[in-house]
Design a protein around this motif. Structure first.
Motif, PDB file in Angstrom:
ATOM      1  N   ALA A 245       0.863  -1.058   0.191  1.00 20.03           N
ATOM      2  CA  ALA A 245      -0.036   0.026   0.051  1.00 20.03           C
ATOM      3  C   ALA A 245       0.924   1.201  -0.010  1.00 20.03           C
ATOM      4  O   ALA A 245       2.079   1.110   0.292  1.00 20.03           O
TER       5      ALA A 245
ATOM      6  N   ALA B 264       0.166   5.746  -6.171  1.00 17.68           N
ATOM      7  CA  ALA B 264      -0.459   4.637  -5.711  1.00 17.68           C
ATOM      8  C   ALA B 264      -1.464   4.170  -6.909  1.00 17.68           C
ATOM      9  O   ALA B 264      -1.319   2.572  -7.362  1.00 17.68           O
TER      10      ALA B 264
ATOM     11  N   PRO C  88      -3.381   0.077  -3.050  1.00 18.17           N
ATOM     12  CA  PRO C  88      -4.385   0.885  -2.346  1.00 18.17           C
ATOM     13  C   PRO C  88      -3.564   2.089  -1.531  1.00 18.17           C
ATOM     14  O   PRO C  88      -2.545   2.171  -1.433  1.00 18.17           O
ATOM     15  N   ILE C  89      -4.503   3.016  -0.984  1.00 14.21           N
ATOM     16  CA  ILE C  89      -4.033   4.276  -0.259  1.00 14.21           C
ATOM     17  C   ILE C  89      -4.302   3.971   1.305  1.00 14.21           C
ATOM     18  O   ILE C  89      -5.660   3.454   1.353  1.00 14.21           O
ATOM     19  N   ILE C  90      -3.638   4.329   2.255  1.00  9.33           N
ATOM     20  CA  ILE C  90      -4.173   4.320   3.666  1.00  9.33           C
ATOM     21  C   ILE C  90      -4.100   5.766   4.023  1.00  9.33           C
ATOM     22  O   ILE C  90      -3.111   6.524   4.172  1.00  9.33           O
TER      23      ILE C  90
ATOM     24  N   GLY D 171      -8.693   1.893  -0.891  1.00 12.38           N
ATOM     25  CA  GLY D 171      -7.807   1.751   0.228  1.00 12.38           C
ATOM     26  C   GLY D 171      -8.605   1.668   1.598  1.00 12.38           C
ATOM     27  O   GLY D 171      -9.596   1.041   1.538  1.00 12.38           O
TER      28      GLY D 171
ATOM     29  N   VAL E  11      -8.539  -5.625  -0.181  1.00 14.61           N
ATOM     30  CA  VAL E  11      -7.716  -4.290  -0.420  1.00 14.61           C
ATOM     31  C   VAL E  11      -6.342  -4.785  -0.574  1.00 14.61           C
ATOM     32  O   VAL E  11      -5.733  -4.032  -1.636  1.00 14.61           O
TER      33      VAL E  11
END
Length: 255
Positions: free
Chosen positions: A91, A120, A126-128, A152, A252
């Protein structure tokens, strides 16, 4: 029972005296999938050491935390990009906007957030999202960036029902941790209105320890208390919560 902690800072100095034992406690409790967010370049070697020591259980992310967007942001972002291009991560995170400590760097945080979202998307990762006192600012950027490559986790979600639904509309899961066990946490009052398919578990260790450990150092094994609270909220067994939220995390992170 396989339990996934989607957000744990295992490299924190707070674990310097018992890190291996703390991680083993989590594994022994069934928390065998540990996802580790980046903060800035100064912690990167420690993250690699963790991966080397626990290769079957630790999964690294790469990103620049919004509170670490300082005067050297360009240099830090270059470090993030270099490593994203160099090896695999699970991620881009944790990234986002934090206006709790300092509002003077909002523009720089916004730019860093957008830049890392673009990376990303390029990597199909995914982004967090880290969001503190910044829901409107985060949503403004997500609205600009929404497409089929944006997905994400909204880490440490602590907003209201309307904000939860809005986050989900941008293809985000809600990261639920210790706050759900707090008497004044409030999210426990509406979470049953959010389908469990949108939820993942996290600790944010060493921060935000759940009840009955509130105020103490958090660790990944304490996610059991979060899991049990969700079992009560959703009227499911802990086993079912573990299975569903772990599958959600697989959807995810791809593993």
């Amino acid at each position: 029972m396989i339990i996934t902690d989607t957000h744990t800072h295992l490299y924190s100095d707070q674990f310097s005296e018992d890190r291996d034992e703390m991680i083993q406690r989590a594994i022994d409790a069934g928390v065998t999938r540990l996802f580790i967010p980046a903060v800035d370049s100064t912690f990167f070697d420690a993250m690699l050491d963790l991966e080397k020591a626990f290769p079957d259980h630790t999964f690294l992310m790469m990103g620049l935390h919004p509170t670490h967007v300082k005067e050297n942001a360009a240099e830090e972002l270059a470090f993030v990009k270099k490593w994203l291009d160099k090896r695999n991560f699970y991620a881009v995170g944790e990234i986002g906007i934090d206006l709790y400590w300092d509002k003077t760097l909002l523009k720089q945080q916004q730019q860093a957030f957008k830049t890392q979202i673009h990376w990303a998307k390029e990597k199909n990762l995914p982004i967090i999202i880290h969001c503190r006192d910044a829901f409107d600012e985060i949503f403004e950027i997500l609205e600009e960036e929404k497409d089929d490559k944006l997905f994400g986790i909204f880490h440490c979600f602590s907003g209201n029902l309307e904000q939860a639904k809005k986050a989900i509309s941008y293809n985000m899961k809600l990261g639920i941790g210790g706050v759900v066990t707090f008497k004044n946490g409030k999210i426990d009052q509406f979470l049953n209105e959010i389908a469990i398919e949108h939820i993942v578990l996290e600790t944010d260790a060493p921060y935000l320890a759940p009840t009955p450990f509130r105020g103490k150092r958090n660790e990944s094994s304490f996610i059991i208390n979060v899991l049990e609270k969700l079992a009560d909220i959703y009227k499911l067994t802990p086993q079912e919560i573990a299975e569903i939220t772990t599958q959600n995390s697989k959807n995810v992170f791809g593993i």
